[in-house]
Write an enzyme that holds these catalytic residues in place. Structure first.
Site, PDB file in Angstrom:
ATOM      1  N   TYR A 180       0.852  -1.200   0.000  1.00  0.00           N
ATOM      2  CA  TYR A 180       0.000   0.000   0.000  1.00  0.00           C
ATOM      3  C   TYR A 180       0.883   1.243   0.000  1.00  0.00           C
ATOM      4  O   TYR A 180       0.702   2.188  -0.753  1.00  0.00           O
ATOM      5  CB  TYR A 180      -0.885   0.113   1.256  1.00  0.00           C
ATOM      6  CG  TYR A 180      -1.841  -1.002   1.540  1.00  0.00           C
ATOM      7  CD1 TYR A 180      -2.109  -1.999   0.608  1.00  0.00           C
ATOM      8  CD2 TYR A 180      -2.493  -1.054   2.772  1.00  0.00           C
ATOM      9  CE1 TYR A 180      -2.995  -3.018   0.918  1.00  0.00           C
ATOM     10  CE2 TYR A 180      -3.382  -2.066   3.074  1.00  0.00           C
ATOM     11  CZ  TYR A 180      -3.622  -3.057   2.154  1.00  0.00           C
ATOM     12  OH  TYR A 180      -4.493  -4.058   2.465  1.00  0.00           O
ATOM     13  N   GLU A 235       9.823 -10.149   1.226  1.00  0.00           N
ATOM     14  CA  GLU A 235      10.269 -10.133   2.618  1.00  0.00           C
ATOM     15  C   GLU A 235      11.007 -11.418   2.915  1.00  0.00           C
ATOM     16  O   GLU A 235      10.959 -12.371   2.128  1.00  0.00           O
ATOM     17  CB  GLU A 235       9.098  -9.908   3.573  1.00  0.00           C
ATOM     18  CG  GLU A 235       8.027 -10.976   3.527  1.00  0.00           C
ATOM     19  CD  GLU A 235       6.730 -10.551   4.206  1.00  0.00           C
ATOM     20  OE1 GLU A 235       6.411  -9.349   4.220  1.00  0.00           O
ATOM     21  OE2 GLU A 235       6.033 -11.432   4.714  1.00  0.00           O
ATOM     22  N   HIS A 251       4.133 -12.248   9.464  1.00  0.00           N
ATOM     23  CA  HIS A 251       3.626 -13.156   8.442  1.00  0.00           C
ATOM     24  C   HIS A 251       4.135 -14.563   8.723  1.00  0.00           C
ATOM     25  O   HIS A 251       5.301 -14.747   9.053  1.00  0.00           O
ATOM     26  CB  HIS A 251       4.110 -12.736   7.050  1.00  0.00           C
ATOM     27  CG  HIS A 251       3.331 -11.601   6.487  1.00  0.00           C
ATOM     28  ND1 HIS A 251       3.876 -10.704   5.608  1.00  0.00           N
ATOM     29  CD2 HIS A 251       2.053 -11.208   6.689  1.00  0.00           C
ATOM     30  CE1 HIS A 251       2.961  -9.799   5.287  1.00  0.00           C
ATOM     31  NE2 HIS A 251       1.851 -10.083   5.929  1.00  0.00           N
TER      32      HIS A 251
END
Lengths: 293, 382
Positions: free
Chosen positions: A160, A210, A249
């Protein structure tokens, strides 16, 4: 070749539409222009939500509305069943934003999706969008302007922020796929390389990665194998993460030399990608390079 | 959850997998529990590899040596982890070193089985011809078949031993919904009997609710797994990345939060924590924010609190109200607050925050300039 393009005419159903997230996001997707033609809900007392007719299962909904794609907004333990139900009804494009899908469920879902030859985006993803056209999921409108950059991202928020800052510089996106932050998932970066290579609207690729797993490394290999000619930019989060700790995550876990920031950077650079160390550097780099070409 | 070796071995032993006898010690100054027969290994427990090189795995021939090792190992910080305990176990005598692991193969969408007739070092460093590997579907039938094929042509005594261990691990991997189980080294004796030398066991946090045995472990040993315990109890991810950090972070989104920690470090600043607070899950309650602020308050060197929220969906006005109430509930965290918010409802957020005396910056770089000012001012006060 996997082709993730959808358009304004794609007929979409929402599984779990009567839940909190289902109600909110089906409305936001409609406002963006996505054709939501059906909702799946077990609540028999309701006939419509946001003007969308409700059905008790996917197969009835598909028969009545010819939906071809689904956004599943159900809990993590219900997700495997939702995917299996959608596949059985003939749906071949499934987006699952839900966070926290058990990994062994994801393994089973992936096998079912592959057997059916379907496209699965997720889990743990903000979804996908073609700016100005359609979105399945909840990428924020502020970050969505049409443009030349194909975006693939694991993280929602980091993408975003990236999309938003690029949009502030009048740099928009072509096809944006949030592959999601889980270890086992549907579409992975490498799967999309052939598509982006031939997609005429896409002039360059932005990879928002990531630490953890080896998806970035697999992408690097795919870029080399396909002799990918367009510029590739990458931003990878988690450089300073301690080993052995899951960083938000499920997929973001470094153990040993496995999944480290360094390994990912080296692999991507060897494939010709430019790997940036900060958001600012990435935005400037992309804007300069693409404006120049 | 990356299980500590002691817990990994205990779980394996509970399912009939042979490990050396041992016990866990977390306080060096207390009397030792009953020990197995010596000589011993004293092994520092952290959720990371390379422990031997880091000097937290030692041999001991006497109880005095054990005590001295405990004193040296417990309390050290290795790879960012504080060593809270050691496992003292019987040294394994005899037997050749082998390797066996099962792990997720995310790209293939299956389970990769790896076996080798050498062990003791990282699998990546073994010659490829020493490694047997294949991917199986996530079912016991497929794994059984796969293991039979991999071990069929291995020389004695490895074939039988690796086949037995492989089948045990396959069952464990599926039943406990593991992401990785690695036995390295596996000690194999000439009669094909075997014992687990070291074990690495990573489980799926997302499956915890339906994994009673792992959940029980987390609840009884929560201090060994603070991040997983917090996540399970409070629904957000929180990791202390630098116990001496000066900047407390109230952030949402795993990727953006990780990136912020990276960027702060890259310019020489010292973030204290990583946090994915999940604004979408607050549901109008201050409880989670209050907890987070209390955790951040535990940092002894916190000088400023930086809030960074990119709200795709979250209503920032609502969030700001919760934030102001939560800050009022944790007055002990008496540091300047710098807020950077972007997204839905920014004007409402500005109003709420300015009434509470908190300046709002839509630009992250401007917010960081402000953070640096506060750090410099805190430095001068000293």
């Amino acid at each position: 070749m996997i082709n993730p393009r959808l358009n304004r005419n794609t007929r979409v159903l929402v599984q779990g539409i009567s839940g909190r997230a289902g109600r909110l996001h089906s409305r936001l997707m409609q406002e963006y222009g996505t054709q939501i033609v059906a909702g799946i809900s077990s609540r028999k007392e309701l006939s419509h939500i946001n003007g969308v007719p409700l059905f008790s299962d996917c197969s009835q909904a598909v028969k009545a509305t010819q939906a071809t794609a689904s956004v599943a907004l159900v809990g993590p333990f219900d997700l495997l069943a939702a995917i299996e139900e959608a596949l059985a009804a003939g749906i071949r494009y499934i987006v699952t934003p839900t966070e926290g899908m058990p990994v062994h469920d994801a393994l089973k879902a992936k096998q079912a999706v592959d057997r059916a030859g379907a496209i699965w985006v997720g889990a743990s993803t903000p979804g996908m969008a073609i700016a100005g056209e359609v979105k399945l999921g909840f990428l924020p409108n502020d970050a969505l302007i049409p443009g030349p950059i194909g975006i693939m991202s694991k993280s929602g928020t980091l993408s975003y922020e990236s999309g938003y800052r690029l949009a502030q510089q009048k740099m928009g996106s072509s096809v944006w796929i949030g592959v999601g932050g889980d270890a086992v998932k549907g579409i992975r970066y490498a799967d999309l390389v052939p598509f982006y290579a031939q997609d005429e609207q896409t002039q360059a690729l932005l990879v928002i990665g990531e630490i953890g797993g080896h998806e970035e490394e697999d992408l690097a290999r795919a870029l080399i194998d396909h002799q990918f000619k367009k510029p590739v930019f990458a931003l990878i989060a988690g450089r300073s993460a301690p080993e052995g700790v899951t960083m938000g995550h499920a997929g973001a876990l470094v153990h040993g030399s496995h999944g480290t920031w360094q390994a990912k950077r080296e692999a991507l650079e060897a494939a010709g990608a430019i790997v940036f160390g900060s958001l600012n550097d990435m935005v400037h780099g992309v804007v300069q390079k693409i404006a120049r070409s | 959850m990356y299980l500590l070796e002691h817990d990994a071995k205990s779980l394996l032993a509970a399912h009939h997998i042979t490990i050396p006898p041992g016990c866990l010690v977390s306080q060096a100054d207390q009397p030792l529990p009953p020990l197995p027969a010596g000589p011993w290994m004293v092994k520092g427990q952290i959720s990371a590899g390379g422990r031997g090189k880091a000097g937290i795995i030692k041999k001991a021939n006497t109880v005095e040596e054990i005590k001295s090792h405990c004193e040296h190992i417990i309390g050290r910080t290795v790879k960012g982890h504080r060593v809270q305990s050691v496992r003292i176990e019987q040294q394994i005598s005899g037997g050749a070193e082998a390797y066996c692991s099962l792990l997720l193969d995310a790209a293939a969408g299956g389970i990769r089985v790896i076996m080798a007739t050498q062990g003791g070092m990282e699998i990546e460093t073994l010659p490829p011809e020493a490694i047997q590997t294949a991917v199986a579907a996530p079912t016991l039938e497929a794994l059984t078949q796969c293991i039979a094929e991999l071990t069929a042509h291995l020389p004695a005594p490895y074939g039988q031993a690796l086949s037995e261990v492989g089948l045990h691990l396959a069952k464990r991997f599926l039943d406990s919904e593991a992401l990785l189980i690695e036995i390295n080294p596996l000690f194999v004796r000439s009669d094909s009997s075997w014992v687990v030398g070291d074990a690495k066991y990573v489980t799926d946090d997302s499956a915890l609710e339906r994994q009673a045995e792992i959940l029980h472990l987390l609840k009884t040993r929560s201090s060994a797994y603070p991040e997983a315990a917090l996540k399970f109890e409070h629904g957000c991810d929180y990791v202390v990345v630098d116990p001496d950090g000066e900047i407390g972070l109230l952030t949402t989104g795993a990727g953006l939060s990780m990136m912020l920690v990276d960027e702060l470090r890259a310019v020489g600043l010292k973030p204290y924590n990583f946090l994915d607070v999940r604004t979408g899950g607050l549901r109008g309650e201050t409880q989670r924010l209050v907890k987070v602020l209390q955790w951040i308050h535990q940092g002894r060197h916190i000088k400023v609190l930086l809030i960074n929220i990119f709200a795709g969906i979250t209503e920032l006005g609502e969030f700001s109200k919760l934030l102001v109430s939560a800050l009022a509930e944790v007055p002990e965290l008496n540091v300047p607050v710098v807020a950077r918010l972007v997204g839905n409802g920014l004007p409402a957020a500005r109003e709420v925050l300015s009434a509470a005396g908190i300046a709002l910056y839509p630009d992250l770089d401007e917010a960081l300039v402000e953070v640096k000012k506060h750090l410099a001012a805190a430095g001068e006060k000293k």
